[in-house]
Scaffold this motif. Structure first.
Motif, PDB file in Angstrom:
ATOM      1  N   THR A  65       0.836  -1.192   0.000  1.00  0.00           N
ATOM      2  CA  THR A  65       0.000   0.000   0.000  1.00  0.00           C
ATOM      3  C   THR A  65       0.879   1.255   0.000  1.00  0.00           C
ATOM      4  OG1 THR A  65      -0.190  -0.385   2.387  1.00  0.00           O
ATOM      5  CG2 THR A  65      -2.071  -0.994   1.021  1.00  0.00           C
ATOM      6  N   PRO A  66       0.325   2.424  -0.315  1.00  0.00           N
ATOM      7  CA  PRO A  66       1.162   3.634  -0.431  1.00  0.00           C
ATOM      8  C   PRO A  66       1.914   4.010   0.836  1.00  0.00           C
ATOM      9  CG  PRO A  66      -0.968   3.989  -1.473  1.00  0.00           C
ATOM     10  CD  PRO A  66      -1.054   2.677  -0.764  1.00  0.00           C
ATOM     11  N   ASP A  67       1.440   3.586   2.004  1.00  0.00           N
ATOM     12  CA  ASP A  67       2.158   3.908   3.235  1.00  0.00           C
ATOM     13  C   ASP A  67       3.393   3.046   3.433  1.00  0.00           C
ATOM     14  OD1 ASP A  67       0.946   1.495   3.815  1.00  0.00           O
ATOM     15  OD2 ASP A  67      -0.511   2.363   5.207  1.00  0.00           O
ATOM     16  N   GLY A  68       3.676   2.132   2.496  1.00  0.00           N
ATOM     17  CA  GLY A  68       4.875   1.311   2.552  1.00  0.00           C
ATOM     18  C   GLY A  68       4.671  -0.073   3.104  1.00  0.00           C
ATOM     19  N   ASP A 110      -6.307   4.490  -5.656  1.00  0.00           N
ATOM     20  CA  ASP A 110      -6.656   5.398  -4.562  1.00  0.00           C
ATOM     21  C   ASP A 110      -6.046   4.962  -3.233  1.00  0.00           C
ATOM     22  OD1 ASP A 110      -8.134   3.163  -3.948  1.00  0.00           O
ATOM     23  OD2 ASP A 110     -10.087   4.169  -3.949  1.00  0.00           O
ATOM     24  N   GLY A 111      -5.225   3.898  -3.245  1.00  0.00           N
ATOM     25  CA  GLY A 111      -4.566   3.429  -2.038  1.00  0.00           C
ATOM     26  C   GLY A 111      -5.349   2.427  -1.232  1.00  0.00           C
ATOM     27  N   LYS A 638      20.769   0.582  -5.215  1.00  0.00           N
ATOM     28  CA  LYS A 638      19.711   0.853  -6.172  1.00  0.00           C
ATOM     29  C   LYS A 638      18.872   2.012  -5.676  1.00  0.00           C
ATOM     30  CE  LYS A 638      16.007  -1.443  -8.730  1.00  0.00           C
ATOM     31  NZ  LYS A 638      15.296  -2.718  -8.941  1.00  0.00           N
ATOM     32  N   PRO A 639      18.699   3.063  -6.484  1.00  0.00           N
ATOM     33  CA  PRO A 639      17.966   4.239  -5.987  1.00  0.00           C
ATOM     34  C   PRO A 639      16.550   3.879  -5.573  1.00  0.00           C
ATOM     35  CG  PRO A 639      18.255   4.333  -8.373  1.00  0.00           C
ATOM     36  CD  PRO A 639      19.099   3.199  -7.897  1.00  0.00           C
ATOM     37  N   SER A 640      16.136   4.447  -4.488  1.00  0.00           N
ATOM     38  CA  SER A 640      14.797   4.189  -3.959  1.00  0.00           C
ATOM     39  C   SER A 640      14.164   5.506  -3.543  1.00  0.00           C
ATOM     40  CB  SER A 640      14.870   3.220  -2.777  1.00  0.00           C
ATOM     41  OG  SER A 640      13.588   2.913  -2.310  1.00  0.00           O
ATOM     42  N   PRO A 641      13.703   6.301  -4.531  1.00  0.00           N
ATOM     43  CA  PRO A 641      13.153   7.610  -4.175  1.00  0.00           C
ATOM     44  C   PRO A 641      11.914   7.534  -3.307  1.00  0.00           C
ATOM     45  CG  PRO A 641      12.680   7.059  -6.465  1.00  0.00           C
ATOM     46  CD  PRO A 641      13.613   6.007  -5.965  1.00  0.00           C
ATOM     47  N   ALA A 642      11.259   6.378  -3.310  1.00  0.00           N
ATOM     48  CA  ALA A 642      10.027   6.278  -2.526  1.00  0.00           C
ATOM     49  C   ALA A 642      10.299   6.263  -1.026  1.00  0.00           C
ATOM     50  CB  ALA A 642       9.262   5.010  -2.916  1.00  0.00           C
ATOM     51  N   VAL A 643      11.526   5.904  -0.631  1.00  0.00           N
ATOM     52  CA  VAL A 643      11.816   5.796   0.797  1.00  0.00           C
ATOM     53  C   VAL A 643      11.705   7.153   1.478  1.00  0.00           C
ATOM     54  CG1 VAL A 643      13.595   5.205   2.469  1.00  0.00           C
ATOM     55  CG2 VAL A 643      13.241   3.772   0.468  1.00  0.00           C
ATOM     56  N   ALA A 644      12.267   8.190   0.849  1.00  0.00           N
ATOM     57  CA  ALA A 644      12.229   9.519   1.468  1.00  0.00           C
ATOM     58  C   ALA A 644      10.808  10.035   1.619  1.00  0.00           C
ATOM     59  CB  ALA A 644      13.059  10.496   0.637  1.00  0.00           C
ATOM     60  N   ALA A 645       9.903   9.535   0.763  1.00  0.00           N
ATOM     61  CA  ALA A 645       8.515   9.995   0.823  1.00  0.00           C
ATOM     62  C   ALA A 645       7.661   9.149   1.757  1.00  0.00           C
ATOM     63  CB  ALA A 645       7.910   9.975  -0.576  1.00  0.00           C
ATOM     64  N   LEU A 646       8.211   8.056   2.281  1.00  0.00           N
ATOM     65  CA  LEU A 646       7.412   7.214   3.166  1.00  0.00           C
ATOM     66  C   LEU A 646       7.080   7.962   4.450  1.00  0.00           C
ATOM     67  CD1 LEU A 646       9.127   3.720   2.867  1.00  0.00           C
ATOM     68  CD2 LEU A 646       6.873   4.365   2.043  1.00  0.00           C
ATOM     69  N   PRO A 647       5.858   7.829   4.916  1.00  0.00           N
ATOM     70  CA  PRO A 647       5.490   8.526   6.161  1.00  0.00           C
ATOM     71  C   PRO A 647       5.863   7.707   7.384  1.00  0.00           C
ATOM     72  CG  PRO A 647       3.573   7.432   5.230  1.00  0.00           C
ATOM     73  CD  PRO A 647       4.709   7.172   4.277  1.00  0.00           C
ATOM     74  N   VAL A 648       6.177   8.404   8.450  1.00  0.00           N
ATOM     75  CA  VAL A 648       6.264   7.744   9.752  1.00  0.00           C
ATOM     76  C   VAL A 648       4.839   7.487  10.222  1.00  0.00           C
ATOM     77  CG1 VAL A 648       7.198   7.886  12.077  1.00  0.00           C
ATOM     78  CG2 VAL A 648       8.389   9.002  10.202  1.00  0.00           C
TER      79      VAL A 648
END
Length: 993
Positions: A65-68, A110-111, A638-648
């Motif tokens: 899911t989008p929250d990781g 929509d997640g 391997k670049p993982s741009p999604a990590v920086a956007a993951l929410p706590v």
């Protein structure tokens, strides 16, 4: 004008015609499940099962899911995984999740999370709530939900195992499609009914009978399968992958199809194409198969049957096999080159890369090998290399071509398949070729040698420049040398000059010297730690800063500023932004990443850096010499741009062991005295969750500072007083920096009735009234006591006045009358003597009465009056004698209160001391001294008389004993110091507090 659906139908007819007319490839390669498929070693496998918290090892489906979060569907429940721990959702405790038997999972755009259950049930999770989309059918009457897909309009489709049908859900409406809507069933039935969508949102179905797209009204069956196959996978070019019979088919967006391979030897369970275009096949009999750029490879997993394959947003592949729960395939960053790759021995001591980018390795067993090509995967003994050199210690590239080899019998040069022996025949431990192509060689227990044009020049051993083990040249052209004794030297001119290292001990051999730009050099010393030389200034990394510095082995600094450090305890990586502030003293600790088996790093020990134990090849790979081979490192992850956007995420809040629901931005109300508050939080990062750390703070508690929780993902507060609070948590990335996004929620701890404002106000009011009453009572008592004291003082004053005026006057009159009567001429002599005695006695009583009056009179209850009276009494007492008196008094005496009883005892003690000095001492001089120091009054009476031995005075001597008892009764002391022939000193001390 055509209607929209009719316009879509025309290209579908063209697509069907094209499929029918394109010939199938007769030369498709056969994929066999045996050893003919090469095995890939490009991945690190890690598994989780029921022992780690998974509800069941029978995993059926995976999604993210989008929250990781990774969601794992099993036949024993639904699980959510954040990379560290599983959270299980069971039907019995999760409203509207009707079954624990999960068969399919899907994440919509929509997640929302879609869950396919047995008996055709479908549930949808939005936020924290599940909703029933399709209820469970009666037992034994309906197959399970197999798959999900979403079309371009946002509608969600799901297929069923049996009966053969497909359902579409849009805006709360559920529509079913079956045989009459184009789904192929066949005379023998069909199964494995699945749905999938292309990149542009076209829905496809497939089963063991047919497959095809949905044209807007019905499904088009364009390719029968012959009772086998029926697996679909979205293709990255907008087409679709499918298994049809024994064939792997790729349908292109233009309507053509391509038979890619013959799968008759494989039993395919499922397929996916990942973000890089690689096709993954999970099989029943050959495990996991990878198809990339026309090449097949078998990726080792636990077991031969793979029933689930999924790619997460970080590019890792997740699989499920019957022998394990769920496993993750992570691209391997670490590889060892060993005897299987052509090395003579695994124990490698020196590495270097030549001008062709090919790696040279030297090590145990007189090993010297060279890579067969620039990939540096396989090695062989270089041509022309003789067998006689013994004790190969180091290898160093020659910028002009070939390599230099340091051996136990001297220096060799290899070039173009030829070798020659150089003039230097001493054992060589370290080599360096500087920018002027001058070779510097360090020899065992000897001087440093400059080898140029066949000539050897030995450097002076002045200052300890001998037994050099580490050499380097910085960008400014300075030559650096480190010795086994822990000394460092630098050469920028003609001679080498020492570079002192703080806290360096003799024997702390220099392990490496690594230049870092034109003005910085990093130095590692055995047990001495890590040093930085910058513009002539030396800094040392503090102990306990976060990097193990007790046994450094080797170091490479990448262009990106990453420090890769080989230590006795393993491999570490630290960013320049972390280590520089610590060296500058701007922060006390650094964040260091330790690599281990979970990262694919084999367990090994790094070789000592002074033998040239590190290298960097032109492809950017890093190489370390280790005892188990040459370690290859791919420095860039391997670049993982999604990590920086993951929410706590705040997962759960428990109060007294009971879970509390978080309702958006509405503050949580916690009942009074409910027990400890436990908050679980996380960051759903799957590839390397152990490298993330957390910190949290609680605003409203009076201390808003951050609390470092390290890798702990739970905060516990045992007792919080009533009030309003806000909890906030932040996560730190693998690079040591804190991520910008935080998670927080507000809550209120309600007060118990005895903690409420009204109760406290009432108690405060009652307390104030009680205090007022107590104060009033105390004031009354104080006033009565003051009145009594005033009455007492008035009475004392009256008594003193009456005694002085009445008794004193009467005694004085008696003395005068007695003296007058004694002077009568006709008085008999005996009577005159008696009258004289009466007069003397009366005057003595008057003097005694004066002392009593002075003592009783409250006006004399001050220190200045006491000292004045004592001084005057001493003068009067000594006046009739021939003894000289010496008085030493303070210039200023404060009017400190002194009680009458204290004055009385002090007066009598002073009189006793003066009386003894006059009667017994035979003194000629008496010193009377009064001092005030530190709140203590001291009266010293010293004479120069004959003195005595205090221990010879009988215990019945009442005078001395009484003086000591009098002073002791008022908190003072009486000390007598005397020696025969040396006079006597009496010291009276009285505390004034």
């Amino acid at each position: 004008m055509f209607k929209p659906r009719f316009r879509l139908f025309i290209p579908l007819l063209v697509f069907a015609w094209a499929v029918a007319t394109v010939p199938r490839s007769k030369s498709a390669p056969v994929v066999a499940p045996d050893v003919s498929i090469p095995v890939s070693e490009d991945y690190v496998l890690r598994s989780w099962g029921v022992d780690e918290g998974l509800p069941s090892n029978r995993v059926t489906s995976l999604t993210q899911t989008p929250d990781g979060y990774l969601w794992v569907g099993t036949l024993g429940g639904l699980a959510r995984f954040d990379g560290v721990r599983f959270t299980t959702f069971h039907a019995e405790n999760t409203p509207r999740l009707e079954s624990d038997r999960v068969h399919a999972l899907f994440t919509a755009r929509d997640g929302s999370l879609w869950v396919g259950l047995d008996r055709g049930g479908v549930a949808r999770r939005v936020g924290d709530q599940f909703h029933v989309i399709a209820p469970l059918a009666p037992p034994l009457m309906f197959g399970w939900t197999t798959s999900f897909a979403q079309d371009a309009s946002g509608a969600v489709w799901f297929g069923y195992e049996a009966p053969i049908k497909v359902s579409r859900w849009v805006d709360g409406q559920l529509t079913a499609y079956s045989k009459q809507d184009g789904l192929a069933v066949g005379t023998g039935g069909a199964h494995d009914n699945q749905v999938a969508s292309t990149a542009n949102g076209t829905i496809w179905y497939a089963n063991t009978v047919g497959c095809g797209p949905f044209d807007g009204k019905r499904f088009q069956s364009i390719d029968p399968a012959g009772g086998r196959g029926g697996r679909l996978a979205r293709a990255g070019n907008g087409g679709m992958w499918a298994t049809r019979g024994d064939r792997l088919v790729r349908y292109h967006p233009d309507g053509s199809q391509e038979t890619v391979a013959d799968l008759s030897a494989l039993s395919v369970n499922l397929m996916i194409e990942d973000s890089s275009g690689t096709l993954w096949l999970g099989t029943n009999n050959a495990g996991l198969i990878r198809f990339r750029e026309g090449n097949w490879a078998r990726v080792p997993v636990d077991g031969s049957a793979v029933t689930s394959v999924f790619e997460d947003r970080e590019g890792d592949i997740w699989v499920r096999t019957p022998s394990t729960g769920v496993s993750r395939l992570h691209a391997r960053r670490f590889s060892l080159r060993q005897t299987k790759d052509g090395l003579r021995d695994d124990d490698t001591s020196s590495v270097c890369a030549d001008n062709e980018g090919r790696l040279w390795l030297a090590g145990r067993g007189n090993m010297l090998v060279r890579a067969t090509d620039a990939t540096n995967r396989t090695f062989t003994v270089p041509s022309g290399w003789p067998d006689w050199p013994r004790g190969i210690m180091t290898v160093h590239s020659d910028p002009t071509g070939g390599v230099w080899v340091g051996t136990g019998h001297g220096l060799l040069h290899m070039s173009e398949g030829m070798f020659r022996r150089e003039s230097l025949v001493n054992p060589v431990t370290a080599l360096l070729v500087d920018r002027n192509e001058v070779l510097w060689a360090a020899i065992v227990k000897g001087p440093l040698v400059r080898h140029q044009e066949g000539q050897d020049v030995r450097m002076p051993e002045t200052g300890g420049l001998t037994h050099v083990v580490s050499l380097a040249e910085d960008p400014a052209g300075r030559i650096w040398a480190g010795t086994e004794e822990g000394l460092v030297f630098q050469k920028s001119g003609e001679p080498f000059v020492p570079v002192p290292l703080p806290r360096a001990q003799t024997g702390d051999g220099i392990r490496f010297i690594v230049p870092d730009g034109p003005d910085t050099v990093w130095i590692g010393a055995f047990r001495g730690g890590l040093y930085r030389w910058r513009d002539g200034r030396i800094s040392r990394l503090p102990d306990g800063a976060g990097l193990p510095i007790d046994d450094l082995r080797s170091l490479i600094i990448t262009a990106e500023g990453d420090f890769w450090v080989g230590t006795a305890s393993g491999l570490r990586r630290v960013a320049r932004d972390e280590i520089e502030p610590v060296m500058d003293g701007r922060q006390t600790s650094l964040h260091c990443i330790a690599y281990g088996r979970d990262d694919g790093l084999p367990s090994t020990e790094f070789s000592l850096g002074f033998r040239g134990a590190t290298a960097r090849t032109p492809d950017g790979h890093l190489w370390f010499a280790t005892l188990r081979g040459a370690l290859e490192i791919l420095p860039k992850e391997k670049p993982s741009p999604a990590v920086a956007a993951l929410p706590v995420l705040i997962e759960e809040v428990k109060v007294g062991g009971t879970a509390m629901g978080l309702n958006g931005n509405v503050g949580l109300l916690i009942p009074p005295r409910s027990g400890p508050l436990e908050i679980r939080y996380t960051l759903a990062q799957l590839s390397a969750p152990e490298r993330f750390r957390f910190r949290y703070r609680l605003s409203g508690s009076g201390d808003d500072s951050w609390i470092d929780a390290d890798r702990q993902r739970t905060a516990l507060f045992t007792h919080l007083p009533p009030g309003d609070y806000r909890f906030e948590v932040a996560a730190g990335g693998a690079d040591g920096r804190w991520l910008p996004k935080t998670a927080s929620f507000a809550f209120t701890v309600r007060a118990a009735w005895w903690e409420t404002v009204w109760f406290r106000a009432s108690v405060g009011l009652l307390g104030a009234l009680a205090l007022a009453a107590l104060v009033r009572l105390g004031v009354k008592r104080r006033m009565r006591r003051l009145e009594q004291e005033n009455a007492l003082e008035r009475e004392r004053t009256r008594i003193a006045r009456d005694m002085h005026d009445d008794v004193g006057a009467s005694l004085t009159r008696i003395a005068l009358m007695s003296e007058l009567a004694a002077d009568e001429p006709n008085l008999a002599p005996a009577a005159g003597e008696q009258l004289g005695a009466i007069a003397n006695a009366a005057r003595s009583v008057v003097r005694t009465l004066d002392e009593i009056v002075w003592t009783v009179n409250p006006r004399n209850d001050t220190l200045d009056r006491l000292v004045g009276y004592l001084t005057e009494s001493a003068r009067v007492f000594l006046a009739p004698t021939s003894i000289a008196a010496d008085f030493d008094l303070p210039l200023q005496i404060p009017a400190h209160p002194v009680p009458s009883d204290t004055r009385h005892h002090v007066l009598l003690a002073v009189k006793e001391a003066l009386n003894n000095a006059v009667k017994h001492a035979g003194a000629t001089t008496i010193h009377f001294r009064v001092t005030l120091s530190g709140g203590t009054l001291a009266i010293v009476i010293a004479d120069d008389g004959r003195g005595f031995a205090p221990d010879t005075v009988a215990s019945t001597s009442n005078g001395l004993l009484n003086s000591q008892q009098r002073l002791a009764s008022v908190g003072g002391t009486c000390r007598i110091e005397s020696q025969p022939g040396a006079g006597t000193t009496v010291t009276l001390t009285l505390p004034l507090s």
